[in-house]
Enzyme design. Structure first.
Site, PDB file in Angstrom:
ATOM      1  CB  CYS A  31      45.818 -36.898  -0.258  1.00  0.00           C
ATOM      2  SG  CYS A  31      47.255 -37.480  -1.464  1.00  0.00           S
ATOM      3  CG  HIS A  43      45.017 -32.639  -2.161  1.00  0.00           C
ATOM      4  ND1 HIS A  43      45.101 -32.806  -0.702  1.00  0.00           N
ATOM      5  CD2 HIS A  43      46.029 -33.520  -2.888  1.00  0.00           C
ATOM      6  CE1 HIS A  43      46.204 -34.079  -0.138  1.00  0.00           C
ATOM      7  NE2 HIS A  43      46.641 -33.995  -1.499  1.00  0.00           N
ATOM      8  CD  GLU A  53      42.754 -30.574   0.354  1.00  0.00           C
ATOM      9  OE1 GLU A  53      44.485 -30.733   0.411  1.00  0.00           O
ATOM     10  OE2 GLU A  53      42.239 -31.655   0.218  1.00  0.00           O
TER      11      GLU A  53
END
Length: 254
Positions: free
Chosen positions: A114, A223, A225
């Site tokens: 990001c 994203h 994660e």
């Protein structure tokens, strides 16, 4: 106790809270590194040259540059600052951009997510565009409100198409992949020595790699994660990205 987990440096944000200045990284990045990636995350405070030095980098086997609500300051890519570019975190800029460049100079595996994806582009001489949702024929990439439950905010909401034969396609395959989205800025002019690894259907650059990097050097705009931090079974593509990064860090250590 596990003894063979390499150290991975993690960028931090500078925040003011309760009269103190904090240097912090979001838990989901740390859990994804400690979990699927199988490495030991080490948060790097945003103190610029005081921390980006030989001692720190010599101990590392990889670098993760995280996302953030702040944006790279436009001065760093020769753009006139406006309210649309805010908010900023100059302490992070002064640390993460040199950290990216030094990681690449030392062939350290690098994963940029990001804001980190955008920082990688700026570090390589590229530029960014802001408020892309206001442009004709562009989708709204901002995702859900910060007030929503996290599983709704980071739900998958569009497809990205990996570049055939690229690093991301090697990790995920060449079929389109469902990803989440939580950004209003994106890459404009691609930085020198970077290759597009994936795009969205509206042309937004969703992933990049450093073309001549000897090791893993990947940036993604979404994203992974979030899902990788929940469990290795929550979302296969997210887990695969972190496992590939962890494998690269272990190979670097060896």
């Amino acid at each position: 106790m596990q003894t063979s987990r390499p150290l991975v440096l993690v960028s931090s944000d500078e925040r003011e809270l309760h009269g103190f200045t904090w240097h912090a990284a979001i838990n989901t990045y740390l859990k994804s590194l400690a979990g699927p990636a199988g490495v030991t995350p080490v948060i790097v405070p945003s103190l610029g040259d005081a921390v980006v030095n030989d001692t720190l980098l010599a101990a590392a086997s990889g670098v993760l540059v995280t996302g953030s609500r702040t944006n790279v300051h436009p001065d760093l890519y020769d753009e006139e600052p406006t309210e649309a570019h805010e908010p900023y975190d100059p302490a992070r800029d002064s640390t993460s951009l040199p950290l990216i460049r030094e990681a690449l100079n030392r062939d350290l595996p690098l994963l940029a997510i990001c804001r980190g994806h955008q920082e990688l582009n700026v570090a390589m001489g590229g530029t960014l565009e802001t408020e892309i949702q206001e442009q004709e024929n562009r989708r709204d990439h901002r995702g859900g409100s910060v007030d929503l439950p996290q599983h709704e905010r980071f739900a998958h909401n569009h497809l990205v198409s990996p570049t055939p034969g690229g690093l991301l396609a090697t990790i995920l395959g060449e079929d389109d992949v469902q990803v989440n989205s939580a950004h209003r800025q994106a890459i404009d002019r691609l930085g020198d020595g970077l290759t597009v690894e994936a795009t969205a259907d509206d042309g937004t650059i969703e992933a990049i790699r450093v073309s001549d990097a000897k090791n893993f050097a990947l940036g993604v705009q979404w994203h992974p994660e979030y899902w990788a931090s929940l469990s290795e079974d929550a979302d296969a593509p997210s887990t695969k990205i972190f496992k590939a990064f962890g494998d690269a860090a272990r190979a670097y250590k060896d």
